[in-house]
Design a protein around this motif. Structure first.
Motif, PDB file in Angstrom:
ATOM      1  N   GLY A  40       0.865  -1.298  -0.029  1.00 40.26           N
ATOM      2  CA  GLY A  40      -0.030   0.042  -0.044  1.00 40.26           C
ATOM      3  C   GLY A  40       1.067   1.202  -0.068  1.00 40.26           C
ATOM      4  O   GLY A  40       0.315   2.300   0.336  1.00 40.26           O
ATOM      5  N   ASP A 166      -3.761   8.605  -0.892  1.00 38.08           N
ATOM      6  CA  ASP A 166      -3.465   7.084  -0.881  1.00 38.08           C
ATOM      7  C   ASP A 166      -4.031   6.793   0.483  1.00 38.08           C
ATOM      8  O   ASP A 166      -4.630   5.529   0.519  1.00 38.08           O
ATOM      9  CB  ASP A 166      -2.107   6.717  -1.175  1.00 38.08           C
ATOM     10  CG  ASP A 166      -1.585   7.310  -2.602  1.00 38.08           C
ATOM     11  OD1 ASP A 166      -2.213   7.361  -3.477  1.00 38.08           O
ATOM     12  OD2 ASP A 166      -0.085   7.333  -2.559  1.00 38.08           O
ATOM     13  N   LYS A 167      -3.884   7.524   1.430  1.00 40.92           N
ATOM     14  CA  LYS A 167      -4.322   7.072   2.652  1.00 40.92           C
ATOM     15  C   LYS A 167      -5.892   7.004   2.920  1.00 40.92           C
ATOM     16  O   LYS A 167      -6.237   6.095   3.506  1.00 40.92           O
ATOM     17  CB  LYS A 167      -3.562   7.744   3.809  1.00 40.92           C
ATOM     18  CG  LYS A 167      -2.068   7.428   3.915  1.00 40.92           C
ATOM     19  CD  LYS A 167      -1.238   8.232   5.127  1.00 40.92           C
ATOM     20  CE  LYS A 167       0.156   7.864   5.171  1.00 40.92           C
ATOM     21  NZ  LYS A 167       0.743   8.831   5.785  1.00 40.92           N
ATOM     22  N   ALA A 169      -7.725   6.949   0.348  1.00 38.70           N
ATOM     23  CA  ALA A 169      -8.312   5.737  -0.410  1.00 38.70           C
ATOM     24  C   ALA A 169      -8.099   4.237   0.164  1.00 38.70           C
ATOM     25  O   ALA A 169      -9.082   3.569   0.257  1.00 38.70           O
ATOM     26  CB  ALA A 169      -7.458   5.461  -1.674  1.00 38.70           C
ATOM     27  N   LYS A 170      -7.013   4.190   0.995  1.00 39.26           N
ATOM     28  CA  LYS A 170      -6.994   2.631   1.987  1.00 39.26           C
ATOM     29  C   LYS A 170      -7.956   2.717   3.090  1.00 39.26           C
ATOM     30  O   LYS A 170      -8.559   1.596   3.030  1.00 39.26           O
ATOM     31  CB  LYS A 170      -5.570   2.994   2.673  1.00 39.26           C
ATOM     32  CG  LYS A 170      -5.000   1.598   3.078  1.00 39.26           C
ATOM     33  CD  LYS A 170      -3.761   1.698   3.135  1.00 39.26           C
ATOM     34  CE  LYS A 170      -3.040   0.256   3.674  1.00 39.26           C
ATOM     35  NZ  LYS A 170      -1.566   0.615   4.242  1.00 39.26           N
ATOM     36  N   LEU A 174      -9.842   1.045  -1.065  1.00 39.20           N
ATOM     37  CA  LEU A 174      -9.652   1.269  -2.578  1.00 39.20           C
ATOM     38  C   LEU A 174      -8.008   1.098  -2.465  1.00 39.20           C
ATOM     39  O   LEU A 174      -7.381   1.181  -1.818  1.00 39.20           O
ATOM     40  CB  LEU A 174      -9.737   2.684  -3.096  1.00 39.20           C
ATOM     41  CG  LEU A 174     -11.373   3.240  -2.951  1.00 39.20           C
ATOM     42  CD1 LEU A 174     -11.533   4.784  -3.179  1.00 39.20           C
ATOM     43  CD2 LEU A 174     -12.247   2.679  -3.904  1.00 39.20           C
ATOM     44  N   TYR A 176      -4.058   0.683  -3.901  1.00 37.04           N
ATOM     45  CA  TYR A 176      -3.014   1.825  -4.438  1.00 37.04           C
ATOM     46  C   TYR A 176      -2.456   1.657  -5.738  1.00 37.04           C
ATOM     47  O   TYR A 176      -2.533   0.619  -6.284  1.00 37.04           O
ATOM     48  CB  TYR A 176      -1.892   1.426  -3.225  1.00 37.04           C
ATOM     49  CG  TYR A 176      -0.572   1.882  -3.765  1.00 37.04           C
ATOM     50  CD1 TYR A 176      -0.603   3.270  -2.930  1.00 37.04           C
ATOM     51  CD2 TYR A 176       0.366   1.528  -4.568  1.00 37.04           C
ATOM     52  CE1 TYR A 176       0.907   3.988  -3.175  1.00 37.04           C
ATOM     53  CE2 TYR A 176       1.707   2.218  -4.813  1.00 37.04           C
ATOM     54  CZ  TYR A 176       1.781   3.629  -4.268  1.00 37.04           C
ATOM     55  OH  TYR A 176       2.984   4.260  -4.208  1.00 37.04           O
ATOM     56  N   GLY A 178      -4.164   5.486  -4.609  1.00 39.95           N
ATOM     57  CA  GLY A 178      -5.379   5.865  -4.625  1.00 39.95           C
ATOM     58  C   GLY A 178      -5.937   6.935  -4.947  1.00 39.95           C
ATOM     59  O   GLY A 178      -7.405   7.039  -5.212  1.00 39.95           O
ATOM     60  N   GLN A 181      -8.322   6.319  -7.724  1.00 40.39           N
ATOM     61  CA  GLN A 181      -9.486   5.814  -7.424  1.00 40.39           C
ATOM     62  C   GLN A 181     -10.392   6.671  -6.706  1.00 40.39           C
ATOM     63  O   GLN A 181     -11.886   6.627  -6.816  1.00 40.39           O
ATOM     64  CB  GLN A 181      -9.145   4.763  -6.471  1.00 40.39           C
ATOM     65  CG  GLN A 181      -8.011   3.740  -6.968  1.00 40.39           C
ATOM     66  CD  GLN A 181      -8.631   2.637  -7.833  1.00 40.39           C
ATOM     67  OE1 GLN A 181     -10.012   2.339  -7.746  1.00 40.39           O
ATOM     68  NE2 GLN A 181      -8.139   2.010  -8.647  1.00 40.39           N
ATOM     69  N   ILE A 182      -9.954   7.698  -5.981  1.00 43.92           N
ATOM     70  CA  ILE A 182     -10.848   8.770  -5.195  1.00 43.92           C
ATOM     71  C   ILE A 182     -11.535   9.491  -6.208  1.00 43.92           C
ATOM     72  O   ILE A 182     -12.810   9.861  -6.003  1.00 43.92           O
ATOM     73  CB  ILE A 182     -10.108   9.453  -4.162  1.00 43.92           C
ATOM     74  CG1 ILE A 182      -9.289   8.583  -3.343  1.00 43.92           C
ATOM     75  CG2 ILE A 182     -10.738  10.519  -3.619  1.00 43.92           C
ATOM     76  CD1 ILE A 182      -9.930   8.672  -2.012  1.00 43.92           C
TER      77      ILE A 182
END
Ligand code: KG4
Ligand code: ZN
Length: 332
Positions: A40, A166-167, A169-170, A174, A176, A178, A181-182
């Motif tokens: 991640g 990224d965090k 998203a995690k 979702l 990595y 992220g 994806q967001i």
């Protein structure tokens, strides 16, 4: 010929700069996605080992792409910092070895200078300009006054913005990286559904994202999440980041008095953030630019370009130069 290995991109490029302009002969990049996805995030030791195994094949590909051999290269350059030292050392030693073997000059380049010069490399933009560099590893304003004349104006006091994406998203389960994806999830959400804090809103041009992240985490823990609420959280988080960038960028533009504003780095791929910064520039009647993504995320073309400009001023590095995990732009 330049080598970049300061984070999780292994990159080799061949660039020619002469009185007629700049020509990119080769641009090879391997993004270490598979190596880090299960963690991640970027694991420095894993990144360094991957750089070591990818430089040989990428260098060969770069020479093939340029239709050149090592004998055609005038100088070898590499990122000397700042970055993850284990990775930096791989490209740095690789370039030094080639320089020694082929008896050609070596240039140790500042990674941030590479980013700072990218808008200049791609054409239309002249010095001076203000650059907002936003990626997984960077989050700062750089006042690019002239070649080798830079001022870092504020930056994040905790996470880089890409890390924050990224965090979050995690937290929303979702994968990595992220950010994209967001952005996708946010399309289905209501950006005004949740109100998140705007850290350091009234003060200066530094960023802080840890409070915002904690606030998003609290929301997620307190909610009975369904698909709509997840999308609403993604959209509200992204909107909050857009507002932070607008507030801070306006202030940075006023402070520097520049007429050109550039956004670069992986997070600059975000369409909402780009559009909002562009609109802000329109309102302030200043020029907005965003270099093509391929050149404003980590790459070796920018390292080769910075090195070429220095070499044209007769500035080269000693082979005894040490890599620098920290290397402020002001010290170039
Ligand atoms: O510049 P970059 O490719 O690499 C390094 O930081 O080394 O930036 C990657 C970062 C990641 O954190 C990723 O989540 C973020 O950029 N990112 C985005 C988007 N695309 C990539 N963040 C927000 N929206 C996006 N569309
Ligand atoms: Zn970078």
């Amino acid at each position: 010929m330049a080598f970049e290995s300061s984070c999780d991109e292994t990159a080799v490029a061949i660039v020619e700069v002469n009185d007629n302009g700049t020509h990119i002969h080769a641009n090879q990049i391997y993004s270490q996605f598979d190596e880090h996805v299960e963690y991640g995030g970027v694991v420095p030791e894993v990144a360094a080992r991957a750089h070591l195994s990818y430089f040989d094949p990428l260098t060969k590909k770069a020479l093939d792409e340029a239709n050149m051999s090592f004998e055609d290269i005038d100088a070898f350059a590499a990122t000397a910092g700042p970055g993850l030292l284990g990775g930096v050392m791989i490209g740095f030693m690789y370039a030094k070895s080639l320089s020694m073997a082929f008896d050609k000059p070596f240039i140790g380049t500042n990674h941030l200078e590479g980013h700072a010069l990218t808008p200049h490399l791609t054409g239309d933009i002249e010095f001076p300009y203000l650059l907002l560099l936003v990626s997984g590893g960077h989050c700062q304003y750089i006042h690019v006054k002239d070649l080798a004349n830079y001022e870092t104006l504020g930056g994040t006091i905790d996470d880089a913005i890409g890390e924050a994406f990224d965090k979050v998203a995690k937290m929303l389960d979702l994968p990595y990286p992220g950010g994209p994806q967001i952005e996708k999830l946010a399309e289905k959400g209501d950006k005004f559904a949740y109100k998140f804090p705007l850290p350091l809103k009234d003060k200066g041009i530094d960023f802080s994202f840890s409070g915002l992240k904690t606030s998003v985490r609290q929301r997620i823990l307190n909610e009975d999440l369904d698909d709509q609420k997840r999308a609403d959280i993604a959209a509200s988080f992204q909107e909050t980041v857009a507002q932070i960038f607008e507030i801070k960028s306006k202030r940075a533009i006023e402070q520097t008095g520049v007429n050109t504003f550039v956004v670069a780095g992986g997070v600059a791929a975000n369409k909402l953030l780009r559009a909002r910064l562009e609109k802000m520039c329109e309102e302030k009647s200043i020029t907005f630019a965003a270099p093509p993504l391929k050149l404003c995320t980590d790459n070796a073309v920018m390292i080769a370009y910075a090195a070429a400009l220095h070499s044209r001023m007769g500035k080269f590095s000693e082979l005894s130069m040490a890599a620098r995990p920290r290397w402020p732009l002001e010290e170039i």
